[in-house]
Design a protein around this motif. Structure first.
Motif, mmCIF file in Angstrom:
data_model
loop_
_atom_site.group_PDB
_atom_site.id
_atom_site.type_symbol
_atom_site.label_atom_id
_atom_site.label_comp_id
_atom_site.label_asym_id
_atom_site.label_seq_id
_atom_site.Cartn_x
_atom_site.Cartn_y
_atom_site.Cartn_z
ATOM 1 N N LEU A 145 0.827 -1.210 0.000
ATOM 2 C CA LEU A 145 0.000 0.000 0.000
ATOM 3 C C LEU A 145 0.859 1.258 0.000
ATOM 4 O O LEU A 145 0.594 2.208 -0.739
ATOM 5 C CB LEU A 145 -0.923 -0.002 1.217
ATOM 6 N N ILE A 146 1.889 1.268 0.842
ATOM 7 C CA ILE A 146 2.741 2.463 0.958
ATOM 8 C C ILE A 146 3.478 2.729 -0.348
ATOM 9 O O ILE A 146 3.507 3.867 -0.846
ATOM 10 C CB ILE A 146 3.734 2.298 2.122
ATOM 11 N N TRP A 147 4.056 1.684 -0.929
ATOM 12 C CA TRP A 147 4.825 1.878 -2.163
ATOM 13 C C TRP A 147 3.906 2.238 -3.325
ATOM 14 O O TRP A 147 4.295 3.029 -4.194
ATOM 15 C CB TRP A 147 5.642 0.625 -2.473
ATOM 16 N N ALA A 148 2.705 1.663 -3.365
ATOM 17 C CA ALA A 148 1.750 2.037 -4.415
ATOM 18 C C ALA A 148 1.304 3.486 -4.225
ATOM 19 O O ALA A 148 1.190 4.248 -5.198
ATOM 20 C CB ALA A 148 0.557 1.097 -4.401
ATOM 21 N N ARG A 149 1.031 3.879 -2.980
ATOM 22 C CA ARG A 149 0.668 5.269 -2.708
ATOM 23 C C ARG A 149 1.776 6.227 -3.140
ATOM 24 O O ARG A 149 1.527 7.249 -3.792
ATOM 25 C CB ARG A 149 0.391 5.424 -1.211
ATOM 26 N N ASP A 150 3.018 5.881 -2.774
ATOM 27 C CA ASP A 150 4.158 6.728 -3.133
ATOM 28 C C ASP A 150 4.312 6.819 -4.649
ATOM 29 O O ASP A 150 4.632 7.889 -5.195
ATOM 30 C CB ASP A 150 5.439 6.175 -2.514
#
Length: 408
Positions: free
Chosen positions: A334-339
């Motif tokens: 989730l974090i890497w996709a958001r970034d």
């Protein structure tokens, strides 16, 4: 017998047919939320607003995703045989059925993983990265944290922030819990610096010196030496003398303040004191307790803030290590996709054009990180710094849920 018509049939019809409007549908359990979601998906496909490859349909368990895909297939099959569909709609529905296995009807974590694997260069990630289940991810975190902390404690000298935390009464398990919490919420990192002022130990000792003198003066007015309040003043005076004697030895004074025994603010019988002096004694004792508790809280607040900033270096470093090693836990996805969507506008534009419609089931279980991903996909133009102020493309987003069933 006439067919049953729900009282909210007008709203249900709007959900099915107003495809150029964004919608947030709130309804209780058993009211047919998923049914209207499926109906909207079928109408989107039949109308040509999007094909199956241009839909992103998200839910929060693999079981729910499989059931939703099955219901979409059933809905398409029913529409294919229903009277009233024109040849163009009929062809679109038939095509959707043929291509349904390409539909993105999946958990939001699986969807995020797909984004990263499709644009691995921009995500700075091996496209063949491994997704760790919860238990292996937790075990690896324990190993990495243990190794890091051991190395930190072996330094000469040991990190001052760690020494301060331990001297102020925090235990290693408390520090471990703080690291775990930071790791679980690392999408908020890096944290802003903490604006605080260090405790003026000498000023505290000055005030306690005066309070000790006042306490000695008022204690001369006791009539019964066995009074519990008076007995406490004797032990309190001894402890204060020991603390005041540490002037010039800040570390020892701080440690003594942290470990200072609890003070009873109400101990004392007025009948055993000269009139008014018991109340005066309690006032002085209370001021001493306030001074000690205030100093203790200030030191722990500062130490905790500095400890958190120190621990975040580990959390960020460990996340970078996983990325380089081609490993990701569920939060990483989730974090890497958001970034990726937030920091790479051209990638965001690509996925916005790829997914014309985003539909989210059980939206009440969406956390802010997941919501940010959804909003990024539906943004109309540039995203503001505060993603919650983003304007959405008309008809790009449909969410349905029941706040009463929220896990948050």
């Amino acid at each position: 017998m006439s067919a049953f018509t729900p009282a909210d049939e007008t709203e249900r019809e709007q959900i099915r047919t107003l495809l150029d409007e964004n919608m947030c549908v709130e309804a209780g359990a058993g009211t047919g939320k998923t049914t209207v979601l499926v109906a909207r998906i079928v109408n989107i496909l039949a109308s040509g607003k999007a094909n199956v490859r241009e839909l992103a349909v998200m839910t929060f368990t693999e079981k729910a995703a499989a059931e939703l895909a099955s219901r979409v297939r059933s809905g398409l099959e029913t529409s294919l045989t229903a009277a009233g569909a024109g040849p163009v709609e009929h062809a679109r529905i038939a095509e959707a059925l043929r291509d349904l296995n390409h539909a993105h009807i999946e958990t939001i974590h699986a969807f995020a993983s797909g984004l990263l694997r499709e644009r691995p260069v921009e995500a700075e990630l091996d496209p063949g990265f491994e997704v760790l289940d919860d238990l292996p991810a937790q075990l690896e975190f324990e190993q990495q944290y243990g190794d890091w902390l051991t190395a930190q404690m072996a330094q000469e000298p040991a990190p001052e922030v760690l020494v301060d935390a331990l001297n102020l009464g925090l235990e290693l398990r408390n520090i471990r819990e703080a690291a775990d919490q930071l790791n679980n919420h690392r999408e908020l990192l890096p944290l802003a610096g903490y604006d605080s002022h260090d405790l003026d130990v000498n000023a505290v000792l000055d005030r306690l010196t005066q309070a000790a003198a006042d306490l000695e003066t008022v204690s001369a007015h006791v009539k019964d030496l066995n009074d519990k309040g008076y007995v406490q003043t004797l032990s309190l005076a001894e402890r204060l003398a020991e603390l005041i004697a540490l002037r010039g030895y800040d570390a020892a004074a701080r440690r003594t303040i942290v470990l200072f025994d609890k003070i009873n603010r109400i101990s004392g019988d007025q009948s055993k004191w000269v009139a008014g002096k018991c109340r005066e004694m309690k006032g002085i004792v209370g001021s001493i307790a306030d001074e000690i508790e205030g100093a203790r809280a200030a030191m722990r607040e500062r130490a905790t803030a500095e400890l958190v900033l120190w621990l975040q270096d580990f959390v960020i470093g460990y996340a970078d290590h996983r990325k380089q090693a081609g490993k990701a836990d569920f939060n990483d996805l989730l974090i890497w996709a958001r970034d990726l969507l937030r920091d790479k506008p051209h990638v965001r534009t690509y996925f916005q054009s790829k997914f014309k419609c985003v539909l989210v089931d059980e939206f009440q279980d969406t956390d802010p990180l997941q919501a940010e991903i959804v909003v990024a996909l539906c943004a109309d133009g540039e995203m503001p710094r505060d993603w919650r102020r983003t304007s959405l493309r008309p008809g790009s987003l449909f969410v349905v849920g029941d706040p009463k069933q929220s896990i948050y």
